[in-house]
Design an enzyme around this catalytic site. Structure first.
Site, PDB file in Angstrom:
ATOM      1  CB  SER B  21     -92.049  37.629  41.560  1.00  0.00           C
ATOM      2  OG  SER B  21     -93.318  38.055  41.996  1.00  0.00           O
ATOM      3  CE  LYS B  45     -96.848  38.606  47.211  1.00  0.00           C
ATOM      4  NZ  LYS B  45     -96.533  37.179  47.324  1.00  0.00           N
ATOM      5  CB  ALA B  70     -99.129  27.494  50.500  1.00  0.00           C
ATOM      6  N   GLY B  72    -100.057  32.319  48.335  1.00  0.00           N
ATOM      7  CA  GLY B  72    -101.301  32.478  47.587  1.00  0.00           C
ATOM      8  C   GLY B  72    -101.505  33.868  47.024  1.00  0.00           C
ATOM      9  CG  LEU B  73    -100.574  34.665  43.477  1.00  0.00           C
ATOM     10  CD1 LEU B  73    -101.511  34.446  42.280  1.00  0.00           C
ATOM     11  CD2 LEU B  73     -99.262  35.278  42.985  1.00  0.00           C
ATOM     12  CG  ASN B 100     -94.706  38.084  38.959  1.00  0.00           C
ATOM     13  OD1 ASN B 100     -95.834  37.708  39.265  1.00  0.00           O
ATOM     14  ND2 ASN B 100     -93.744  37.255  38.613  1.00  0.00           N
ATOM     15  CB  CYS B 131     -99.015  31.051  41.270  1.00  0.00           C
ATOM     16  SG  CYS B 131     -99.194  30.972  43.063  1.00  0.00           S
ATOM     17  CB  ILE B 192     -88.388  26.262  37.499  1.00  0.00           C
ATOM     18  CG1 ILE B 192     -87.506  26.094  38.747  1.00  0.00           C
ATOM     19  CG2 ILE B 192     -87.811  25.511  36.323  1.00  0.00           C
ATOM     20  CD1 ILE B 192     -87.379  24.640  39.242  1.00  0.00           C
ATOM     21  N   GLY B 218     -85.521  27.027  46.839  1.00  0.00           N
ATOM     22  CA  GLY B 218     -84.275  26.936  47.584  1.00  0.00           C
ATOM     23  C   GLY B 218     -83.291  26.011  46.877  1.00  0.00           C
TER      24      GLY B 218
END
Lengths: 243, 305
Positions: B21, B45, B70, B72-73, B100, B131, B192, B218
């Protein structure tokens, strides 16, 4: 849009910290001036987005400024070395609304994508004026190249060491134009927006994750909702920009 | 011939490779690069009840062997996902997808799942309680067993579809949180999410990200992720989706040996759009190299003996 390997034909310094690189490989995915490539640089994880300055069937030219570790490594690469590129990203400039007397306004390292645009507009029979803004005489590049295309070129320098002393906006005030295209730093964009008399297109720069629209790392607000600079841009039209 | 298929919460996947996601949009844009039907599935997403613009830019910073993000959804909201994104994806992708879901309150999670659960293309829900880039939500639930249990319990009642809870590594004991999710009826866990990090620009002497902190992903995070999958495998019986820096078929196998039944590929999609396809293409040869005939049999293999 494709990922491919390109060979460096030359990589030379043309102004302080500014380099011009000629690459050979497939340029057929390029559909408009103002598109960019995303370059995988050895030992760095993320790619570096750099605008396409010029292209022909087999080669493309990029002009970039050394601003950090990635571009520093790029500047030391030699003829014959190969680079992994994502090519022809972004929307690029649209020449359709240009009218017969378009004005191109470039600031510093924002100048390169305007070269390919200038070439296309002149090919379409337009009378192109170009304003190139730099800090001083030493930083100037591509003045002659624009003239050689047949454009009317004015150069401004902040310190007055060459051309008109001042900012690009000082030259825009005297210009006669039907439409404008600009690329450069954000403060210059705001200044251009405050003096421009017509509609126009702005090519934006932003830190990117992917360059392909996947990560939403480069999104900006526009009057038409959020846009990713990498896929909805980098070129936005004046009327949709939220200042 | 080797068998790359795996079963995830009762649904068969052709292979265990799923784009993670936030690194693959809503999938359909990747058809510019390859036929996405080769993928095991797609984790979409992150979706919230209402549309979200996300954080200001810069949202991305480079790191050694990875990146901080970052974002931020940023997403168009559950209704637009249902009306537009899922419909567009369905035209080009024929397998079950993983929706998701994120939120800022228990009600947010529940109503988003309720809005989406009727869509037949959704095979699983991945519930993001981890998140690190939004304030006052998400991660707040994911950093305690109580918070994780609360969300799991509420979402469990909102759908009959499998729910997979996406866990944060920014905790003292991830296994304890996984156990709390299992106890409240989670069908699986995925881990994770990104590790909270920061970079500072020496020129401006300020954090590089506008949000100051961001999530690290990464190859840099891979050993941390493998260790956590290993620990969670020892603690729960429900299936684990492993992720964190996966960039090769070898990485997929490593996560499966640690205890994953399937894997997600995240950051690699950003630097190499065809990363998932390449990993899937590489899998059979790498399996043969390591004497693996049936991939589903290796899950947890590192724990034997």
């Amino acid at each position: 849009m494709k990922q491919d390997i390109y060979e460096i034909l030359s990589n030379e310094q043309i102004a302080p910290s500014v380099f011009k690189m000629l690459l050979s490989g497939d340029t057929s995915p390029i559909t408009a001036p103002g598109q960019f490539v995303n370059i995988k640089i050895p030992e760095f994880y993320l790619r570096r987005p750099i605008s396409i300055c010029d292209r022909d069937d087999k080669t493309l030219t990029i002009i970039y400024k050394v601003v950090g570790g990635g571009t520093e490594v790029l500047s030391r690469m030699k003829k014959g070395e190969k680079l992994d590129l994502l090519i022809s990203l972004g929307n690029g400039f649209d020449t359709k609304p240009s009218g017969d007397r378009p004005l191109l306004i470039g600031g510093g390292v924002g100048v390169p994508p305007l070269y390919g645009l200038c070439k296309k507009l002149i090919g379409e029979g337009k009378a192109v004026s170009v304003i190139l803004g730099f800090n001083n005489k030493a930083e100037i590049f591509y003045e002659k190249e624009f003239r050689d295309l047949g454009a009317f070129v004015a150069v401004t320098t902040v310190d007055g060491s060459y051309g008109l002393k001042g900012f690009v906006t000082d030259a825009i005030k005297n210009a006669d134009y039907t439409y404008f295209y600009t690329c450069g730093p954000k403060p210059m964009f705001k200044a251009v927006n405050s003096v421009a008399k017509t509609s126009g297109q702005f090519s934006f720069e932003e830190r990117m994750g992917c360059g392909t629209g996947a990560c939403m790392g480069c999104t900006c607000k526009t009057k038409n909702g959020p846009k990713r600079i990498c896929t909805g841009g980098p070129v936005l039209v004046r009327e949709e920009i939220e200042w | 011939m080797v068998d790359t298929s795996v079963k995830l919460c009762g649904i068969m996947l052709d292979n265990p490779v799923i784009p993670a996601s936030g690194t693959f949009g809503f999938g359909y844009e990747f058809t510019r690069f390859y036929d996405i039907n080769v993928l095991g599935s797609i984790s979409l997403k992150g979706t919230t009840k209402e549309p979200r613009f996300g954080n200001p830019t810069p949202r991305i910073a480079e790191c050694p062997s990875g990146l901080l993000n970052a974002v931020g959804l940023q997403n168009p909201g559950a209704q637009a996902v249902l009306n537009n994104e899922l419909k567009t994806l369905k035209r080009v992708y024929k397998k079950p997808v993983m929706a998701n879901v994120s939120g800022f309150s228990v009600d947010d999670y529940v109503s988003t799942v309720e809005m989406l659960t009727g869509d037949e293309g959704i095979g699983w829900f991945e519930i993001n309680i981890s998140c690190p880039n939004v304030h006052g939500g998400g991660l707040a639930f994911g950093t305690s067993a109580e918070g994780a249990a609360k969300i799991t319990k509420a979402v469990r009642k909102a759908t009959d579809k499998p729910i997979i809870i996406k866990l944060s590594p920014n905790v003292t004991d991830i296994a304890e949180i996984a156990k709390a999710c299992e106890a409240e009826g989670a069908d699986g866990v995925s881990l994770i999410n990104t590790l909270l990090g920061m970079r500072i620009d020496l020129k401006t002497k300020k954090p590089l990200l506008a949000n100051k902190t961001g999530g690290l992903s990464g190859p840099a995070v891979k050993p941390v992720a493998v260790r956590m999958v290993y620990q969670v495998y020892e603690a729960v019986k429900i299936p684990i989706i492993g992720m964190g820096g996966i960039s090769s078929a070898e990485d997929v196998i490593e996560f499966m040996l640690a205890g994953a039944v399937a894997t997600q590929v995240g950051a690699a999609n950003l630097v190499e759009p065809c990363a998932c396809k390449r990993i899937i293409d590489e899998l059979p040869a790498v399996m043969q190299k390591y004497g693996i005939k049936k991939l589903s049999e290796i899950t947890g293999g590192a724990h034997n003996g």
